[in-house]
Design an enzyme around this catalytic site. Structure first.
Site, short mmCIF file in Angstrom:
data_model
loop_
_atom_site.label_atom_id
_atom_site.label_comp_id
_atom_site.label_asym_id
_atom_site.label_seq_id
_atom_site.Cartn_x
_atom_site.Cartn_y
_atom_site.Cartn_z
N LYS A 73 0.80 -1.23 0.00
CA LYS A 73 0.00 0.00 0.00
C LYS A 73 0.83 1.27 0.00
CE LYS A 73 -3.98 -2.24 2.11
NZ LYS A 73 -4.96 -2.25 3.22
N ASN A 94 -4.86 2.12 -1.71
CA ASN A 94 -5.30 0.74 -1.93
C ASN A 94 -6.18 0.58 -3.16
OD1 ASN A 94 -7.71 1.79 -0.89
ND2 ASN A 94 -8.17 -0.04 0.31
N ALA A 135 1.51 1.71 11.98
CA ALA A 135 1.59 2.88 11.10
C ALA A 135 1.87 2.47 9.66
CB ALA A 135 2.68 3.83 11.59
N GLY A 136 1.48 1.25 9.30
CA GLY A 136 1.65 0.78 7.93
C GLY A 136 0.56 1.29 7.02
N ALA A 138 -2.57 0.23 6.05
CA ALA A 138 -3.93 0.34 6.56
C ALA A 138 -4.00 1.26 7.77
CB ALA A 138 -4.47 -1.04 6.92
N PRO A 161 10.73 2.94 14.07
CA PRO A 161 10.89 4.37 14.36
C PRO A 161 10.77 5.26 13.14
CG PRO A 161 12.62 3.07 15.43
CD PRO A 161 11.91 2.15 14.49
N ARG A 163 9.16 4.71 10.24
CA ARG A 163 7.78 4.75 9.76
C ARG A 163 6.90 5.58 10.68
NH1 ARG A 163 5.10 -0.92 8.34
NH2 ARG A 163 5.28 -1.23 10.58
N GLY A 246 -12.77 -7.23 11.81
CA GLY A 246 -12.22 -6.62 10.62
C GLY A 246 -13.13 -6.57 9.41
#
Length: 263
Positions: A73, A94, A135-136, A138, A161, A163, A246
């Site tokens: 993403k 996405n 913190a990726g 999604a 750290p 990201r 989810g």
């Protein structure tokens, strides 16, 4: 399902791994019920091959769009010709759409789907204090959508750290005074705690954060769709806390995808 023919509009879902994805099973039946001659196909793309695969797919003229799942993403964002403001703030996308001039526009629907799912379940985040763990791709989109939805404060946690600093910096600039970033989740004073990491996909995974540290009013949300009840959600229910799974995040993105792709 509508029969695939020479005029069928193709859409590709890129991910690694890919066997767990749920979007084709939700979107394709909707297209079939509407009589729309289009199909979404999962495509397994290792991270190292992503730029080459996207470049190749852009040359397939009956491919009208792409959906993107983990871990691509963030990496796919610079491969688009234009990106929406919310996706740029998140640093992830996405969905990519082919325009009539052959260029590609990217947007993100994870966060919007997550917030819509929360509200539909009776958990309106406006005015709430929230902790997002992860913190990726999604997690960043969810953080942006929660801030746009009016949360009072957002605590962002990630073990990477670089990201964490990058996303925290973008969000602090866009939403001054409302964003706090740290390597460890801040849980003691929040109304909503969100797992936006892959922790929980595997059967033996521990909870991504300690439910015992949450206040009795807190809602616990997990973006993992399979298994439907993760270790985290089970721990929340055992403690008597509302548990939000989810699946609603994806289900509430379907209309957004259809609009985005002109379907």
């Amino acid at each position: 399902m509508t029969a695939i023919g020479g005029a069928t509009r193709l859409y590709a879902l890129l991910g690694d791994p890919i066997a767990q994805v749920r979007a084709p099973g939700l979107l394709n039946p909707v297209l079939a019920r509407r009589g729309t001659d289009a199909v979404l196909v999962p495509v397994h793309v290792p991270a190292a091959a992503l730029p080459d695969v996207v470049a190749g797919l852009r040359q397939v003229t009956n491919l009208h769009g792409m959906l993107v799942t983990v871990p691509h993403k963030a990496a796919v964002l610079p491969l688009a010709d234009r990106v929406t403001d919310r996706a740029r703030r998140a640093g992830s996308v996405n969905a990519l759409r082919r325009e009539t001039d052959g260029t590609w526009t990217a947007d993100t629907f994870d966060g919007d789907g997550f917030v819509r799912g929360l509200v539909a379940a009776g958990h309106d985040p406006r005015g709430r204090r929230v902790c997002v763990v992860g913190a990726g791709g999604a997690g960043s989109a969810i953080a942006v959508a929660l801030l746009d939805a009016g949360v009072a404060a957002l605590h962002l946690a990630d073990t990477d750290p670089a990201r964490l600093a990058a996303l925290g910096g973008r969000l602090s600039a866009a939403y001054p005074g409302r964003v706090h970033a740290a390597s460890r989740p801040r849980l003691a004073d929040v109304d909503l705690a969100v797992n936006a990491t892959p922790v929980g996909l595997r059967p033996g995974d521990p909870p991504p954060f300690p439910v015992a540290e949450l206040p009795a009013r807190a809602v616990v949300a997990d973006i993992i769709m399979s298994p439907a009840e993760t270790t985290l959600l089970r721990a929340a229910r055992d403690r008597g806390l509302p548990a939000h799974p989810g699946e609603p995040m994806l289900a509430h993105q379907i209309d957004g995808y259809l609009d985005f792709f002109g379907l």
